[in-house]
Design a protein around this motif. Structure first.
Motif, PDB file in Angstrom:
ATOM      1  N   UNK A   1       8.187  -0.776   5.448  1.00 46.76           N
ATOM      2  CA  UNK A   1       7.975   0.352   4.542  1.00 46.76           C
ATOM      3  C   UNK A   1       9.243   0.535   3.713  1.00 46.76           C
ATOM      4  N   UNK A   2       9.189   0.063   2.472  1.00 40.13           N
ATOM      5  CA  UNK A   2      10.348   0.097   1.580  1.00 40.13           C
ATOM      6  C   UNK A   2       9.892   0.370   0.151  1.00 40.13           C
ATOM      7  N   UNK A   3      10.884   0.587  -0.717  1.00 42.46           N
ATOM      8  CA  UNK A   3      10.598   0.654  -2.144  1.00 42.46           C
ATOM      9  C   UNK A   3      10.419  -0.755  -2.674  1.00 42.46           C
ATOM     10  N   UNK A   4       9.596  -0.895  -3.698  1.00 39.46           N
ATOM     11  CA  UNK A   4       9.321  -2.212  -4.270  1.00 39.46           C
ATOM     12  C   UNK A   4      10.524  -2.724  -5.053  1.00 39.46           C
ATOM     13  N   UNK A   5      10.766  -4.026  -4.939  1.00 35.02           N
ATOM     14  CA  UNK A   5      11.820  -4.660  -5.737  1.00 35.02           C
ATOM     15  C   UNK A   5      11.273  -4.953  -7.134  1.00 35.02           C
ATOM     16  N   UNK A   6      12.142  -5.349  -8.024  1.00 30.30           N
ATOM     17  CA  UNK A   6      11.719  -5.682  -9.380  1.00 30.30           C
ATOM     18  C   UNK A   6      10.722  -6.845  -9.388  1.00 30.30           C
ATOM     19  N   UNK A   7      10.941  -7.815  -8.474  1.00 28.92           N
ATOM     20  CA  UNK A   7      10.005  -8.949  -8.409  1.00 28.92           C
ATOM     21  C   UNK A   7       8.638  -8.488  -7.890  1.00 28.92           C
ATOM     22  N   UNK A   8       8.631  -7.540  -6.958  1.00 28.17           N
ATOM     23  CA  UNK A   8       7.367  -7.002  -6.453  1.00 28.17           C
ATOM     24  C   UNK A   8       6.631  -6.242  -7.553  1.00 28.17           C
ATOM     25  N   UNK A   9       7.369  -5.428  -8.309  1.00 29.03           N
ATOM     26  CA  UNK A   9       6.751  -4.662  -9.397  1.00 29.03           C
ATOM     27  C   UNK A   9       6.131  -5.594 -10.420  1.00 29.03           C
TER      28      UNK A   9
ATOM     29  N   UNK B   1       8.073   0.421 -13.844  1.00 32.88           N
ATOM     30  CA  UNK B   1       9.319   0.626 -13.095  1.00 32.88           C
ATOM     31  C   UNK B   1       9.294   1.919 -12.292  1.00 32.88           C
ATOM     32  N   UNK B   2       8.585   2.928 -12.777  1.00 32.79           N
ATOM     33  CA  UNK B   2       8.520   4.211 -12.080  1.00 32.79           C
ATOM     34  C   UNK B   2       7.888   4.070 -10.694  1.00 32.79           C
ATOM     35  N   UNK B   3       7.009   3.076 -10.523  1.00 33.03           N
ATOM     36  CA  UNK B   3       6.359   2.868  -9.224  1.00 33.03           C
ATOM     37  C   UNK B   3       7.349   2.409  -8.166  1.00 33.03           C
ATOM     38  N   UNK B   4       8.533   1.971  -8.607  1.00 34.09           N
ATOM     39  CA  UNK B   4       9.549   1.524  -7.659  1.00 34.09           C
ATOM     40  C   UNK B   4      10.190   2.645  -6.882  1.00 34.09           C
ATOM     41  N   UNK B   5       9.930   3.889  -7.255  1.00 31.89           N
ATOM     42  CA  UNK B   5      10.490   5.037  -6.551  1.00 31.89           C
ATOM     43  C   UNK B   5       9.666   5.429  -5.327  1.00 31.89           C
ATOM     44  N   UNK B   6       8.467   4.875  -5.214  1.00 32.46           N
ATOM     45  CA  UNK B   6       7.561   5.219  -4.112  1.00 32.46           C
ATOM     46  C   UNK B   6       7.654   4.152  -3.024  1.00 32.46           C
ATOM     47  N   UNK B   7       7.842   4.593  -1.784  1.00 32.84           N
ATOM     48  CA  UNK B   7       7.862   3.644  -0.676  1.00 32.84           C
ATOM     49  C   UNK B   7       6.444   3.175  -0.368  1.00 32.84           C
ATOM     50  N   UNK B   8       6.322   1.889  -0.108  1.00 33.93           N
ATOM     51  CA  UNK B   8       5.022   1.300   0.204  1.00 33.93           C
ATOM     52  C   UNK B   8       5.133   0.427   1.449  1.00 33.93           C
ATOM     53  N   UNK B   9       3.997   0.240   2.114  1.00 32.90           N
ATOM     54  CA  UNK B   9       3.920  -0.687   3.254  1.00 32.90           C
ATOM     55  C   UNK B   9       3.680  -2.078   2.692  1.00 32.90           C
TER      56      UNK B   9
ATOM     57  N   UNK C   1       0.825  -1.218   0.000  1.00 34.78           N
ATOM     58  CA  UNK C   1       0.000   0.000   0.000  1.00 34.78           C
ATOM     59  C   UNK C   1       0.856   1.264   0.000  1.00 34.78           C
ATOM     60  N   UNK C   2       0.468   2.210  -0.866  1.00 32.78           N
ATOM     61  CA  UNK C   2       1.084   3.534  -0.892  1.00 32.78           C
ATOM     62  C   UNK C   2       0.511   4.341   0.281  1.00 32.78           C
ATOM     63  N   UNK C   3       1.300   4.500   1.340  1.00 33.35           N
ATOM     64  CA  UNK C   3       0.806   5.122   2.563  1.00 33.35           C
ATOM     65  C   UNK C   3       0.654   6.634   2.447  1.00 33.35           C
ATOM     66  N   UNK C   4       1.371   7.254   1.518  1.00 36.21           N
ATOM     67  CA  UNK C   4       1.320   8.717   1.414  1.00 36.21           C
ATOM     68  C   UNK C   4      -0.068   9.203   0.997  1.00 36.21           C
TER      69      UNK C   4
END
Length: 419
Positions: A379-387, A394-402, A352-355
């Motif tokens: 609360x971390x940035x998504x890895x390539x496997x998560x994406x 790939x741009x979504x990997x810059x956002x930290x998520x829970x 989840x994007x907590x922001x």
């Protein structure tokens, strides 16, 4: 002139007579109350409340039927009162003190000379200092007992006893070698205590899949789930019409997910239902921010089934003893938010994007992140496997998520190390 004499006659004592009260035995009457001592009728031998301290009477058992009539003196009751610093209430001695005895209160009428007696229950009161609630006495270890016993023996013991104590001292195990084990046990005890008091939904600590860690109906009870209807959402023509149906319409997180779901040719009904429930929780959160006004809450959640509103009130507010008004404590607030965020994780495939949620709830992102961490998230940035798993660019990997991973790992409790 003859002296005038006056005689003083004694007034006759009209006497005293006794009578039993003619009030119905089921009617409320007087109560005898006092503190624990040899004389059960003594008034508060230690801490004593002021005369202005109000006391209330509570029935501890429900009536078996509406027609049941139990004499007031035999009704199971609890007597309670409080001052700013101390709580007073019936102790367990009450029942034992009343066994085999019957107590009467007498009221004397000076005009008629009649003393009327009425049966009254006896209550032995105990007290508790509010500031000391929840504090446990420090446990005495076996080692401390042995040390105290040795000190007494060295001072007052015979020569033979003192020789035995010194021999025991020479054979004593070096406890410094056990410090590592003690710290481990202390950590284990702190973790067990933290797990039992977490302000989060019921969870499965052994779950191997994030979807099983927080089962859906641990956040949304089945009666409330069945009461929710999404037929109007499914029949709406566009996003604006659907958003207008929501209990809380100003959530970018909910509105974005709702639009994304209905962009699919076959919208997931379960996810739509969860979003509607989260919207009701957000509206409830806003409506109870300052005070609990049930009429106001019901008006603001008029589109929500009554069973859902009642469920939110019963689970996330509380009514203090002796009051009729509900209130929301900080613990209730935390429980409401963690239940809501556990549902958000289900919708977001457990990332989840907590922001966005922080902006919707007008809360600091750091506080939102702490609550997600309390659920076992990182609360971390998504890895390539998560994406790849979530189908995100790939741009979504810059956002930290829970991100919720299993098995669950909760934040470690802070404990003080022994010096």
């Amino acid at each position: 002139m003859a002296a005038v004499t006056t005689s003083k006659k004694r007034k006759r004592d009209p006497g005293v007579s006794f009578a039993l009260s003619d009030q119905p035995p089921t009617q409320l009457g007087p109560v005898l109350a006092g503190g624990p001592c040899h004389n059960p009728l003594a008034n508060f031998p230690s801490v004593k409340p002021t005369k202005s301290t109000p006391f209330k009477c509570y029935r501890t058992q429900k009536k078996k039927s509406d027609n049941e009539e139990v004499p007031f003196a035999e009704t199971p009751l609890l007597i309670a009162g409080e001052t700013e610093a101390v709580d007073f209430y019936s102790s367990e001695e009450t029942r034992r003190a009343s066994v085999g005895s019957r107590y009467l209160v007498g009221v004397h009428n000076k005009r008629t000379g009649i003393t009327t007696f009425q049966a009254a229950p006896l209550h032995i009161l105990t007290h508790e200092v509010k500031a000391l609630k929840g504090l446990q006495p420090a446990a005495v270890s076996t080692l401390q007992r042995l040390e105290a016993r040795a000190a007494l023996g060295e001072t007052f013991g015979t020569k033979k006893a003192q020789q035995a104590i010194r021999a025991q001292e020479r054979n004593k195990v070096d406890v410094s070698a056990m410090e590592g084990v003690a710290d481990h046990l202390q950590e284990k005890e702190a973790k067990a205590n933290a797990d039992s008091t977490r302000l989060i939904p019921q969870y499965d600590a052994d779950a191997l899949n994030p979807s099983d860690a927080y089962p859906l109906h641990n956040m949304i009870p089945k009666p409330e789930w069945k009461a929710l209807s999404i037929s109007t959402y499914m029949a709406a023509d566009n996003s604006a019409s659907r958003i207008a149906l929501l209990p809380f319409k100003r959530s970018n997180w909910i509105n974005g997910h709702l639009s994304l779901i209905f962009a699919s040719p076959s919208p997931n009904k379960t996810t739509v239902k969860i979003l509607v429930y989260i919207s009701a929780m957000m509206s409830f959160h806003k409506a109870t921010f300052k005070k609990i006004d049930k009429t106001d809450i019901q008006q603001k959640l008029s589109a929500v089934p009554g069973v859902v509103v009642d469920g939110l009130l019963s689970r996330f507010t509380e009514t203090p003893r002796g009051s009729m008004e509900a209130q929301k404590t900080s613990e209730n607030e935390t429980m409401l938010l963690t239940h809501m965020f556990a549902l958000c994780l289900h919708v977001d495939d457990f990332a989840t994007d907590t922001s966005v949620l922080a902006a919707d709830l007008s809360m600091e992102p750091m506080k939102i992140n702490i609550l997600f961490k309390s659920l076992g998230c990182r609360v971390n940035k998504l890895t390539q496997s998560d994406l790849k798993r979530l189908g995100l660019p790939d741009a979504a990997g810059e956002v930290k998520r829970a991100i919720l991973k299993t098995p669950l790992e909760f934040p470690k409790p802070h404990i003080r190390r022994r010096k």
